[in-house]
Design a protein around this motif. Structure first.
Motif, PDB file in Angstrom:
ATOM      1  N   ILE A 157      -0.708  -3.005 -10.124  1.00 48.70           N
ATOM      2  CA  ILE A 157      -0.998  -2.908  -8.691  1.00 48.70           C
ATOM      3  C   ILE A 157      -1.642  -4.206  -8.224  1.00 48.70           C
ATOM      4  O   ILE A 157      -2.680  -4.615  -8.755  1.00 48.70           O
ATOM      5  CB  ILE A 157      -1.957  -1.729  -8.407  1.00 48.70           C
ATOM      6  N   GLU A 158      -1.028  -4.850  -7.252  1.00 49.75           N
ATOM      7  CA  GLU A 158      -1.643  -6.044  -6.689  1.00 49.75           C
ATOM      8  C   GLU A 158      -2.892  -5.645  -5.902  1.00 49.75           C
ATOM      9  O   GLU A 158      -2.881  -4.657  -5.167  1.00 49.75           O
ATOM     10  CB  GLU A 158      -0.653  -6.787  -5.793  1.00 49.75           C
ATOM     11  N   TRP A 159      -3.966  -6.414  -6.089  1.00 50.05           N
ATOM     12  CA  TRP A 159      -5.216  -6.131  -5.386  1.00 50.05           C
ATOM     13  C   TRP A 159      -5.705  -7.384  -4.691  1.00 50.05           C
ATOM     14  O   TRP A 159      -5.838  -8.440  -5.308  1.00 50.05           O
ATOM     15  CB  TRP A 159      -6.289  -5.642  -6.355  1.00 50.05           C
ATOM     16  N   SER A 160      -5.932  -7.258  -3.397  1.00 54.12           N
ATOM     17  CA  SER A 160      -6.479  -8.354  -2.603  1.00 54.12           C
ATOM     18  C   SER A 160      -7.449  -7.749  -1.600  1.00 54.12           C
ATOM     19  O   SER A 160      -7.028  -7.017  -0.697  1.00 54.12           O
ATOM     20  CB  SER A 160      -5.362  -9.106  -1.878  1.00 54.12           C
ATOM     21  N   PRO A 161      -8.751  -8.000  -1.732  1.00 51.63           N
ATOM     22  CA  PRO A 161      -9.726  -7.315  -0.877  1.00 51.63           C
ATOM     23  C   PRO A 161      -9.741  -7.771   0.572  1.00 51.63           C
ATOM     24  O   PRO A 161     -10.199  -7.034   1.450  1.00 51.63           O
ATOM     25  CB  PRO A 161     -11.062  -7.622  -1.560  1.00 51.63           C
ATOM     26  N   GLU A 162      -9.237  -8.961   0.854  1.00 53.31           N
ATOM     27  CA  GLU A 162      -9.354  -9.518   2.203  1.00 53.31           C
ATOM     28  C   GLU A 162      -8.808  -8.614   3.311  1.00 53.31           C
ATOM     29  O   GLU A 162      -9.434  -8.518   4.385  1.00 53.31           O
ATOM     30  CB  GLU A 162      -8.680 -10.893   2.264  1.00 53.31           C
ATOM     31  N   PRO A 163      -7.662  -7.942   3.135  1.00 51.89           N
ATOM     32  CA  PRO A 163      -7.154  -7.111   4.236  1.00 51.89           C
ATOM     33  C   PRO A 163      -8.108  -6.007   4.687  1.00 51.89           C
ATOM     34  O   PRO A 163      -8.043  -5.572   5.844  1.00 51.89           O
ATOM     35  CB  PRO A 163      -5.862  -6.517   3.653  1.00 51.89           C
ATOM     36  N   ALA A 164      -9.000  -5.572   3.807  1.00 48.79           N
ATOM     37  CA  ALA A 164      -9.949  -4.520   4.186  1.00 48.79           C
ATOM     38  C   ALA A 164     -10.916  -4.983   5.269  1.00 48.79           C
ATOM     39  O   ALA A 164     -11.494  -4.158   5.986  1.00 48.79           O
ATOM     40  CB  ALA A 164     -10.729  -4.057   2.964  1.00 48.79           C
ATOM     41  N   PHE A 165     -11.081  -6.299   5.400  1.00 53.61           N
ATOM     42  CA  PHE A 165     -12.081  -6.838   6.325  1.00 53.61           C
ATOM     43  C   PHE A 165     -11.463  -7.593   7.501  1.00 53.61           C
ATOM     44  O   PHE A 165     -12.180  -8.193   8.301  1.00 53.61           O
ATOM     45  CB  PHE A 165     -13.031  -7.763   5.555  1.00 53.61           C
ATOM     46  N   ALA A 166     -10.146  -7.550   7.610  1.00 52.10           N
ATOM     47  CA  ALA A 166      -9.461  -8.349   8.632  1.00 52.10           C
ATOM     48  C   ALA A 166      -9.908  -7.995  10.042  1.00 52.10           C
ATOM     49  O   ALA A 166      -9.946  -8.859  10.926  1.00 52.10           O
ATOM     50  CB  ALA A 166      -7.952  -8.182   8.493  1.00 52.10           C
ATOM     51  N   GLY A 167     -10.261  -6.743  10.279  1.00 48.76           N
ATOM     52  CA  GLY A 167     -10.674  -6.329  11.612  1.00 48.76           C
ATOM     53  C   GLY A 167     -12.010  -6.886  12.054  1.00 48.76           C
ATOM     54  O   GLY A 167     -12.370  -6.784  13.235  1.00 48.76           O
ATOM     55  N   HIS A 168     -12.743  -7.487  11.130  1.00 41.94           N
ATOM     56  CA  HIS A 168     -14.080  -7.999  11.446  1.00 41.94           C
ATOM     57  C   HIS A 168     -14.103  -9.508  11.693  1.00 41.94           C
ATOM     58  O   HIS A 168     -15.134 -10.036  12.120  1.00 41.94           O
ATOM     59  CB  HIS A 168     -15.039  -7.689  10.291  1.00 41.94           C
ATOM     60  N   ILE A 203      -4.454  -2.528  -1.833  1.00 40.36           N
ATOM     61  CA  ILE A 203      -3.577  -2.219  -2.979  1.00 40.36           C
ATOM     62  C   ILE A 203      -2.191  -1.804  -2.481  1.00 40.36           C
ATOM     63  O   ILE A 203      -1.573  -0.883  -3.008  1.00 40.36           O
ATOM     64  CB  ILE A 203      -4.189  -1.122  -3.873  1.00 40.36           C
ATOM     65  N   ALA A 204      -1.710  -2.511  -1.476  1.00 40.04           N
ATOM     66  CA  ALA A 204      -0.495  -2.089  -0.780  1.00 40.04           C
ATOM     67  C   ALA A 204       0.794  -2.362  -1.537  1.00 40.04           C
ATOM     68  O   ALA A 204       1.836  -1.797  -1.199  1.00 40.04           O
ATOM     69  CB  ALA A 204      -0.432  -2.756   0.596  1.00 40.04           C
ATOM     70  N   ALA A 205       0.752  -3.210  -2.560  1.00 37.26           N
ATOM     71  CA  ALA A 205       2.002  -3.609  -3.212  1.00 37.26           C
ATOM     72  C   ALA A 205       1.916  -3.472  -4.728  1.00 37.26           C
ATOM     73  O   ALA A 205       0.888  -3.797  -5.329  1.00 37.26           O
ATOM     74  CB  ALA A 205       2.352  -5.053  -2.854  1.00 37.26           C
ATOM     75  N   PRO A 206       2.994  -3.002  -5.353  1.00 33.30           N
ATOM     76  CA  PRO A 206       3.054  -3.012  -6.819  1.00 33.30           C
ATOM     77  C   PRO A 206       3.333  -4.416  -7.338  1.00 33.30           C
ATOM     78  O   PRO A 206       3.910  -5.250  -6.633  1.00 33.30           O
ATOM     79  CB  PRO A 206       4.222  -2.076  -7.123  1.00 33.30           C
ATOM     80  N   VAL A 207       2.923  -4.688  -8.556  1.00 31.63           N
ATOM     81  CA  VAL A 207       3.258  -5.961  -9.197  1.00 31.63           C
ATOM     82  C   VAL A 207       4.740  -5.921  -9.574  1.00 31.63           C
ATOM     83  O   VAL A 207       5.184  -4.983 -10.247  1.00 31.63           O
ATOM     84  CB  VAL A 207       2.387  -6.192 -10.443  1.00 31.63           C
ATOM     85  N   PRO A 208       5.525  -6.894  -9.146  1.00 35.63           N
ATOM     86  CA  PRO A 208       6.971  -6.857  -9.402  1.00 35.63           C
ATOM     87  C   PRO A 208       7.307  -6.770 -10.891  1.00 35.63           C
ATOM     88  O   PRO A 208       6.798  -7.537 -11.703  1.00 35.63           O
ATOM     89  CB  PRO A 208       7.467  -8.188  -8.812  1.00 35.63           C
ATOM     90  N   GLY A 209       8.144  -5.800 -11.223  1.00 31.47           N
ATOM     91  CA  GLY A 209       8.673  -5.670 -12.571  1.00 31.47           C
ATOM     92  C   GLY A 209       7.835  -4.877 -13.547  1.00 31.47           C
ATOM     93  O   GLY A 209       8.349  -4.391 -14.560  1.00 31.47           O
TER      94      GLY A 209
END
Length: 200
Positions: free
Chosen positions: A13-24, A82-88
Motif C-alpha cells: 500500500i502506497e502511503w503519503s501523509p501529505e494529502p491528509a493535510f491539504a485542506g489546511h 493510502i489511496a493507491a496499491p503498490v503496482p505489482g
C-alpha cells in the motif's frame, strides 16, 4: 515451504501523509514545512508504537500550540494517505498464496488508523493468516519483539520465513531474529529475489 511475511506500507500500500493535510495549506511545500516544524515523522512513529490519537494530539498541542491543529483531521483524512496499491505487489502476494505459501504481515501502523486499511483494502483480511499491527501490540519494527510476536503467535520457525520490507533497518531486524529477508525496491526486483530463492 517457506512462509512469506510482508510489510504493508510502501510494499503493498502506497502511503503519503501529505494529502491528509491539504485542506489546511495552500501548496505541497507549505505542508512539508509544517510537517518539519511539528516533527510529524517523530509524532507519527509514537502513534505507530501504540500511543492513542487523543494522547498524540494532546502531546502535539502541548509542544506546538495552534500549529498542531491540522493533526486533528489526520484520522478522518487517513484514507487519502493510502489511496493507491503498490503496482505489482498484490499480484505477487496472490500468486504466492495460490502456490501454497502461508502469508503473514508485520506493519508499523497506528491502532487508531488501522480500520481505514481494512476498509480500503478488505483483501488484507483473507490474504494473510495473521497481521501484527505495531500500534495494537505496542511494539515497533525493527525491535525484535514484534517479529517474535508473529513467530510465537503462529507457531512458526523464523528460519522458515522470508520477510519483505522497504526499510533496511526493518530487514536487518528480521534477520537478527533468524528470518531471511528481502529489502523491497519494487515488484520486479522482488520477483527476482524470490526466484533466486527458488520461489515463483
Amino acid at each position: 515451504m517457506k512462509h512469506i511475511v510482508f510489510d504493508l506500507g510502501q510494499v503493498l500500500i502506497e502511503w503519503s501523509p501529505e494529502p491528509a493535510f491539504a485542506g489546511h495549506f495552500d501548496n505541497a511545500e507549505a505542508i512539508r514545512d509544517w510537517m518539519a516544524r511539528v516533527d510529524f515523522d517523530g509524532w507519527n512513529r509514537l502513534q505507530d508504537g501504540g500511543r492513542t490519537m487523543a494522547e498524540g494530539l494532546a502531546a502535539a498541542r502541548a509542544a506546538h500550540g495552534e500549529d498542531a491543529a491540522p493533526l486533528e483531521s489526520y484520522t478522518a483524512n487517513f484514507p487519502l494517505t493510502i489511496a493507491a496499491p503498490v503496482p505489482g505487489s498484490w499480484e505477487i502476494a496472490e500468486s504466492l498464496k495460490s502456490a501454497g505459501h502461508r502469508l503473514f504481515a508485520i506493519t508499523n501502523w497506528s491502532h487508531d488508523n488501522w480500520p481505514a486499511a481494512l476498509t480500503g483494502y478488505p483483501r488484507l483480511q483473507t490474504l494473510f493468516e495473521d497481521i501484527v499491527v505495531s500500534g495494537t501490540e505496542g511494539l515497533l519494527k525493527p525491535e525484535p519483539g514484534i517479529y517474535l510476536t508473529l513467530i510465537r503467535r503462529n507457531g512458526i520457525a523464523p528460519d522458515d520465513c522470508i520477510f519483505i520490507d522497504d526499510s533496511a533497518a526493518n530487514v536487518e531486524g528480521a534477520r537478527a531474529v533468524g528470518m531471511d529477508a528481502i529489502r523491497f525496491t519494487g515488484s520486479e526486483a522482488l520477483r527476482m529475489a524470490l526466484k533466486e530463492r527458488g520461489i515463483g
